[in-house]
Motif scaffolding. Structure first.
Motif, mmCIF file in Angstrom:
data_model
loop_
_atom_site.group_PDB
_atom_site.id
_atom_site.type_symbol
_atom_site.label_atom_id
_atom_site.label_comp_id
_atom_site.label_asym_id
_atom_site.label_seq_id
_atom_site.Cartn_x
_atom_site.Cartn_y
_atom_site.Cartn_z
ATOM 1 N N LEU A 79 -16.851 68.537 1.645
ATOM 2 C CA LEU A 79 -16.492 67.129 1.498
ATOM 3 C C LEU A 79 -17.670 66.234 1.887
ATOM 4 N N SER A 80 -18.284 66.573 3.016
ATOM 5 C CA SER A 80 -19.421 65.782 3.505
ATOM 6 C C SER A 80 -20.554 65.798 2.468
ATOM 7 N N ALA A 150 -5.658 66.674 11.571
ATOM 8 C CA ALA A 150 -5.262 65.996 12.809
ATOM 9 C C ALA A 150 -5.679 66.782 14.046
ATOM 10 N N ASP A 151 -5.773 68.117 13.910
ATOM 11 C CA ASP A 151 -6.126 68.948 15.067
ATOM 12 C C ASP A 151 -7.526 68.629 15.596
ATOM 13 N N LEU A 152 -8.389 68.135 14.718
ATOM 14 C CA LEU A 152 -9.766 67.838 15.136
ATOM 15 C C LEU A 152 -9.806 66.682 16.137
ATOM 16 N N ALA A 153 -8.759 65.876 16.126
ATOM 17 C CA ALA A 153 -8.733 64.716 17.027
ATOM 18 C C ALA A 153 -8.207 65.100 18.410
ATOM 19 N N LEU A 191 -16.507 71.098 15.738
ATOM 20 C CA LEU A 191 -16.852 69.864 16.455
ATOM 21 C C LEU A 191 -18.039 69.160 15.806
ATOM 22 N N SER A 192 -18.952 69.982 15.255
ATOM 23 C CA SER A 192 -20.170 69.394 14.680
ATOM 24 C C SER A 192 -19.868 68.565 13.423
ATOM 25 N N ILE A 193 -18.730 68.778 12.800
ATOM 26 C CA ILE A 193 -18.408 68.048 11.566
ATOM 27 C C ILE A 193 -17.261 67.051 11.795
ATOM 28 N N LEU A 198 -13.199 62.656 10.503
ATOM 29 C CA LEU A 198 -12.028 62.035 11.152
ATOM 30 C C LEU A 198 -11.788 60.578 10.740
ATOM 31 N N PRO A 199 -12.839 59.791 10.464
ATOM 32 C CA PRO A 199 -12.572 58.397 10.064
ATOM 33 C C PRO A 199 -11.666 58.264 8.831
ATOM 34 N N TYR A 200 -11.595 59.319 8.006
ATOM 35 C CA TYR A 200 -10.768 59.231 6.789
ATOM 36 C C TYR A 200 -9.311 59.652 7.030
#
Ligand code: IMP
Length: 430
Positions: A79-80, A150-153, A191-193, A198-200
């Motif tokens: 995606l990035s 959501a888990d990344l947050a 964590l590095s990505i 997360l902003p999306y």
């Protein structure tokens, strides 16, 4: 206001990109609901070619909201990369015009690794996957051990979830004689990505409900095609998601009332990438010619597509199970110049004539297509914008197809350019 879903009626690559772009120009919100970056959509706008895999096609048009639903599996790195690619082409991507469902499943590097390992090690059945980790990611979703956006947050609980996931896969990796995964490394990778994607993160279901209440037009953009559906396609030679139209709703958190029209994209002939049965395949100069004239190479993988005549039995099946209301017929011009064109109208299996695709893949490999010959045309249909510009035989071919598949043509596409389209029925004005 009508909301429209676009799905493929064959094995993908039917030319959805152009049609979705044509429709997205007339909609407010464009939503992806299944699949992942295995999809490849090519858009040609004002001479610029955009090759998208994961981002909804609406992203290339200003003023549209692009949404990735919970039914999509998302590789954050892919995606990035795609956001960077599209940004370099002058397109703005922000948390205002791109929203990703917080309950969407993530594809991790381990899924991609497993996809490749399995394809390499399975002697009996090779699916010919895109090796993007799609299947393993969906398996983890159904197995209730996925990492979701959501888990990344929630960094405090993320490591426990990763440990559970990694423990499951390490048993398999050990069994296959491969190196095991280190949960800490997977955690650090994520964590590095995380901060990049997360902003999306958004409550997509509510956003779409609000859009509907505000009378906005929503376009649901399907990937692959009905014959690659996990339940209704040529199993096991399929992708790992449902590609039929109800997924447009379950894959974004909308109810049955949110969809008014389903447009089934159908190529005037048939192609397939990867392994699996293909009754009308032409492994001869006809197939070569279709491939050459139709530029039949994968958008993202570059793989050569297998080519053959149109299979009306399969398209009729896709129309029935896919809930297709109208067809967008694409690439008719590729058939220009063929003296005779064949349409598959049934199959022969063990001396019996059947008018449906048998379920068992061994039977799907064995069936022999029964063809109806249609007279071809020598004039060009390329770029036609009205029925008057089409040769009489081309119109006859389209009309015969409509009869055989039991569905009318809503749109006819005659070149990759958006304007080269004959509109019979506007899907948004249902
Ligand atoms: P996977 O989706 O990568 O697991 O691949 C499973 C099968 O679906 C393979 O035969 C792929 O070639 C096919 N496939 C996946 N995505 C597409 C697509 O966008 N177009 C055409 N075929 C696809």
């Amino acid at each position: 206001m009508a909301n429209v879903a676009v799905i493929g009626s064959q094995w993908g690559d039917e030319g959805k990109g152009k049609i979705v772009d044509w429709l997205s120009n007339r909609s407010d919100v464009v939503v992806r609901f299944q699949g992942g970056h295995n999809a490849g959509h090519t858009l040609v706008i004002d001479g610029v070619t955009y090759k998208l895999a994961l981002l909804p096609s609406g992203i290339v048009r200003g003023g549209k909201l692009s949404v990735i639903g919970n039914g999509v599996v998302i590789d954050p790195w892919a995606l990035s990369k795609e956001i960077k690619y599209i940004t370099d082409l002058g397109i703005t991507v922000t948390s205002e015009n791109l929203k990703i469902a917080e309950n969407a499943t993530l594809i991790l590097p381990l899924h991609q690794k497993l996809d490749s390992l399995r394809e390499g090690s399975n002697k009996n059945i090779k699916i010919g996957t895109t090796k993007r980790g799609i299947g393993p990611a969906y398996e983890d979703k159904i197995g209730r051990r996925s990492i979701r956006l959501a888990d990344l947050a929630n960094k405090d609980t993320l490591s426990d979830k990763i440990e559970r996931l990694v423990n499951h896969h390490n048993i398999i990796l050990r069994g296959m004689g491969h190196n095991e995964l280190n949960p800490k490394e997977v955690f650090n990778e994520l964590l590095s990505i995380a901060d990049e994607i997360l902003p999306y993160k958004a409550r997509v279901s509510s956003i779409l409900s609000d859009a509907r209440k505000a009378g906005k037009r929503i376009l649901f953009e399907g990937a692959q095609g009905v014959m690659l559906d996990i339940d209704h396609g040529t199993y096991p030679f399929v992708t790992s998601s449902n590609t039929i139209s109800p997924t447009a709703l379950s894959g974004v958190g909308q109810n049955i009332k949110a969809l008014n029209f389903v447009l089934g994209i159908t190529k005037a002939y048939t192609t397939r990438v990867g392994e699996g049965p293909f009754p009308t395949e032409q492994e001869n100069e006809i197939g070569e010619e279709l491939g050459k004239k139709g530029h039949e190479f994968g958008t993202n993988t570059g793989r050569k597509r297998r080519c053959g005549w149109i299979d009306a039995v399969m398209v009729r099946h896709a129309i029935e199970v896919g809930g297709i209301d109208g067809i967008a017929l694409t690439k008719l011009d590729v058939l220009d110049g063929f003296e005779t064109i064949k349409i598959c109208i049934g199959y022969e299996l063990d001396g019996e004539i059947i008018n449906y695709l048998p379920i068992a893949s061994e039977d799907q490999f064995r069936i022999k297509p029964i063809y109806e010959d249609v007279k071809g045309w020598s004039d060009s249909t390329y770029g036609a914008r009205s029925w008057n510009e089409l040769p009489a035989e081309a119109i006859k071919y389209v009309k015969r197809l409509e009869e055989l598949v039991g569905c009318s043509v809503s749109l006819l596409s005659t070149s990759p350019e958006r304007e080269d389209t004959i509109l019979v029925k506007d899907p948004f004005e249902d």
